[in-house]
Write an enzyme that holds these catalytic residues in place. Structure first.
Site, mmCIF file in Angstrom:
data_model
loop_
_atom_site.group_PDB
_atom_site.id
_atom_site.type_symbol
_atom_site.label_atom_id
_atom_site.label_comp_id
_atom_site.label_asym_id
_atom_site.label_seq_id
_atom_site.Cartn_x
_atom_site.Cartn_y
_atom_site.Cartn_z
ATOM 1 N N ASN A 9 40.530 32.540 47.702
ATOM 2 C CA ASN A 9 41.548 31.702 46.788
ATOM 3 C C ASN A 9 42.904 31.353 47.769
ATOM 4 O O ASN A 9 43.467 32.301 48.157
ATOM 5 C CB ASN A 9 42.085 32.875 45.745
ATOM 6 C CG ASN A 9 43.251 32.151 44.858
ATOM 7 O OD1 ASN A 9 44.192 31.443 45.262
ATOM 8 N ND2 ASN A 9 43.202 32.688 43.604
ATOM 9 N N ASP A 75 42.282 42.153 44.432
ATOM 10 C CA ASP A 75 41.726 41.934 43.042
ATOM 11 C C ASP A 75 42.899 42.094 41.836
ATOM 12 O O ASP A 75 43.635 43.004 42.088
ATOM 13 C CB ASP A 75 40.683 42.771 42.661
ATOM 14 C CG ASP A 75 39.849 42.205 41.373
ATOM 15 O OD1 ASP A 75 39.020 41.161 41.701
ATOM 16 O OD2 ASP A 75 39.822 42.662 40.220
ATOM 17 N N GLY A 157 47.303 29.866 38.550
ATOM 18 C CA GLY A 157 46.457 30.677 37.745
ATOM 19 C C GLY A 157 47.602 30.720 36.426
ATOM 20 O O GLY A 157 47.719 29.606 35.894
ATOM 21 N N TYR A 158 47.774 31.619 35.983
ATOM 22 C CA TYR A 158 48.579 32.048 34.825
ATOM 23 C C TYR A 158 50.306 31.844 34.953
ATOM 24 O O TYR A 158 50.744 32.302 33.935
ATOM 25 C CB TYR A 158 48.398 33.454 34.039
ATOM 26 C CG TYR A 158 46.738 33.486 33.809
ATOM 27 C CD1 TYR A 158 46.284 32.839 32.675
ATOM 28 C CD2 TYR A 158 45.875 33.982 34.550
ATOM 29 C CE1 TYR A 158 45.020 33.027 32.222
ATOM 30 C CE2 TYR A 158 44.597 34.295 34.528
ATOM 31 C CZ TYR A 158 44.117 33.821 33.018
ATOM 32 O OH TYR A 158 42.754 33.904 32.766
ATOM 33 N N HIS A 184 53.662 41.211 41.491
ATOM 34 C CA HIS A 184 52.631 42.389 41.472
ATOM 35 C C HIS A 184 52.101 42.309 42.919
ATOM 36 O O HIS A 184 51.960 43.444 43.706
ATOM 37 C CB HIS A 184 51.677 42.115 40.560
ATOM 38 C CG HIS A 184 51.044 40.817 40.588
ATOM 39 N ND1 HIS A 184 52.123 39.337 40.337
ATOM 40 C CD2 HIS A 184 49.806 40.119 40.794
ATOM 41 C CE1 HIS A 184 51.256 38.333 40.382
ATOM 42 N NE2 HIS A 184 50.174 38.718 40.708
HETATM 43 P P1 ITT Z 1 38.947 36.122 45.309
HETATM 44 O O1 ITT Z 1 38.100 37.038 44.545
HETATM 45 O O2 ITT Z 1 38.235 35.453 46.272
HETATM 46 O O3 ITT Z 1 40.417 36.947 46.199
HETATM 47 P P2 ITT Z 1 39.948 35.111 42.618
HETATM 48 O O4 ITT Z 1 40.707 33.773 42.306
HETATM 49 O O5 ITT Z 1 38.492 34.874 42.126
HETATM 50 O O6 ITT Z 1 39.883 34.935 44.457
HETATM 51 P P3 ITT Z 1 40.459 37.321 41.417
HETATM 52 O O7 ITT Z 1 38.992 37.834 41.013
HETATM 53 O O8 ITT Z 1 41.312 38.773 41.763
HETATM 54 O O9 ITT Z 1 40.602 36.254 42.323
HETATM 55 O O10 ITT Z 1 41.139 36.806 40.065
HETATM 56 C C1 ITT Z 1 42.311 36.808 39.834
HETATM 57 C C2 ITT Z 1 42.891 35.730 38.893
HETATM 58 O O11 ITT Z 1 43.953 36.193 38.156
HETATM 59 C C3 ITT Z 1 43.256 34.467 39.542
HETATM 60 O O12 ITT Z 1 42.275 33.445 39.420
HETATM 61 C C4 ITT Z 1 44.453 33.991 38.620
HETATM 62 O O13 ITT Z 1 43.855 33.229 37.550
HETATM 63 C C5 ITT Z 1 45.067 35.177 37.959
HETATM 64 N N1 ITT Z 1 45.875 35.637 38.954
HETATM 65 C C6 ITT Z 1 46.199 36.852 39.895
HETATM 66 N N2 ITT Z 1 47.260 36.694 40.717
HETATM 67 C C7 ITT Z 1 47.921 35.915 40.139
HETATM 68 C C8 ITT Z 1 49.484 35.297 40.211
HETATM 69 O O14 ITT Z 1 50.225 35.756 41.114
HETATM 70 N N3 ITT Z 1 49.687 34.464 39.515
HETATM 71 C C9 ITT Z 1 48.956 33.580 38.461
HETATM 72 N N4 ITT Z 1 47.920 34.095 38.169
HETATM 73 C C10 ITT Z 1 47.163 34.938 38.970
#
Ligand code: ITT
Length: 200
Positions: A9, A75, A157-158, A184
């Site tokens: 990501n 995560d 993301g959100y 966070h």
């Molecule tokens: P990796 O596993 O490759 O690190 P991923 O995007 O699949 O990438 P996650 O499984 O940890 O990562 O999913 C985290 C999701 O939560 C991410 O896709 C966002 O939609 C949300 N998220 C996490 N941190 C965020 C942030 O700082 N701001 C907004 N949304 C966030």
């Protein structure tokens, strides 16, 4: 000391690189091809460990050339009180369409189905920091509210529907620098930075 991020990501990698300055941060995909990571854990922490261990294993043939390094994974996700803490560890896969916009729309739709315009919520970031000899995990949280009207174009993301506690703007309305002073991820990475300084 190289900090190798076990993530694909790009938004996360950018935030981590900014917060961990002056450490040299790189994505594992600069060294090897993308791994299939089976996020079968039941908590953010378990999934963070799975990501970091999978990448460390795949990096094995390159270890002699890496110098001092650590693998770091994140995560993370959003837990929404009036949605029974969903989407939680399924935040990236909430809509089953694999994209941020669809996940955000699904969350707004779910709020509507629960007759809510908003809900208390929190972001969680679980980090796993490891090398061949040790594994550490740490967490950071950001509490606030989710709302059903997205605002702002920054972040990912959100972010457009999340308003941190004691503020009035969404995370997508504030700057990259401001988000990364309160997030966070920042709160969890503060602890990682202390360990990295000790290891280097
Ligand atoms: P990796 O596993 O490759 O690190 P991923 O995007 O699949 O990438 P996650 O499984 O940890 O990562 O999913 C985290 C999701 O939560 C991410 O896709 C966002 O939609 C949300 N998220 C996490 N941190 C965020 C942030 O700082 N701001 C907004 N949304 C966030």
């Amino acid at each position: 000391m190289k900090v190798i991020i076990a993530s694909s990501n790009q938004h996360k990698i950018q935030e981590i690189a900014y917060i961990l300055q002056p450490f040299r941060v790189m994505s594992y995909t600069e060294i090897i091809t993308e791994c299939i990571i089976n996020e079968k854990g039941t908590t953010f922490e378990e999934n963070a460990i799975i990501k970091a261990q999978t990448v460390l294993k795949a990096l094995k043939p390159h270890i002699p050339t890496l110098g001092i390094f650590a693998v770091l994974s994140d995560d993370s996700g959003l837990c929404v009180k009036f949605l029974d803490n969903k989407p939680g560890i399924l935040s990236a896969r909430y809509s089953h369409q694999g994209d941020d916009k669809a996940n955000l729309s699904k969350l707004i739709q779910e709020l509507g189905m629960h007759n809510r315009d908003s809900s208390p919520a929190y972001f969680c970031s679980a980090l796993a920091l490891l090398n061949e000899h040790m594994t550490y995990t740490m967490h950071g949280y950001l509490h606030g509210m989710v709302v059903n009207t997205p605002k702002g174009n920054n972040g990912f993301g959100y972010d457009p529907i999340f308003i941190p506690q004691n503020t009035t703007k969404t995370l997508a309305e504030i700057s990259f620098e401001e988000k990364n002073k309160i997030s966070h991820r920042y709160k969890a990475l503060r602890h990682a930075k202390v360990l990295l300084k000790y290891w280097q």
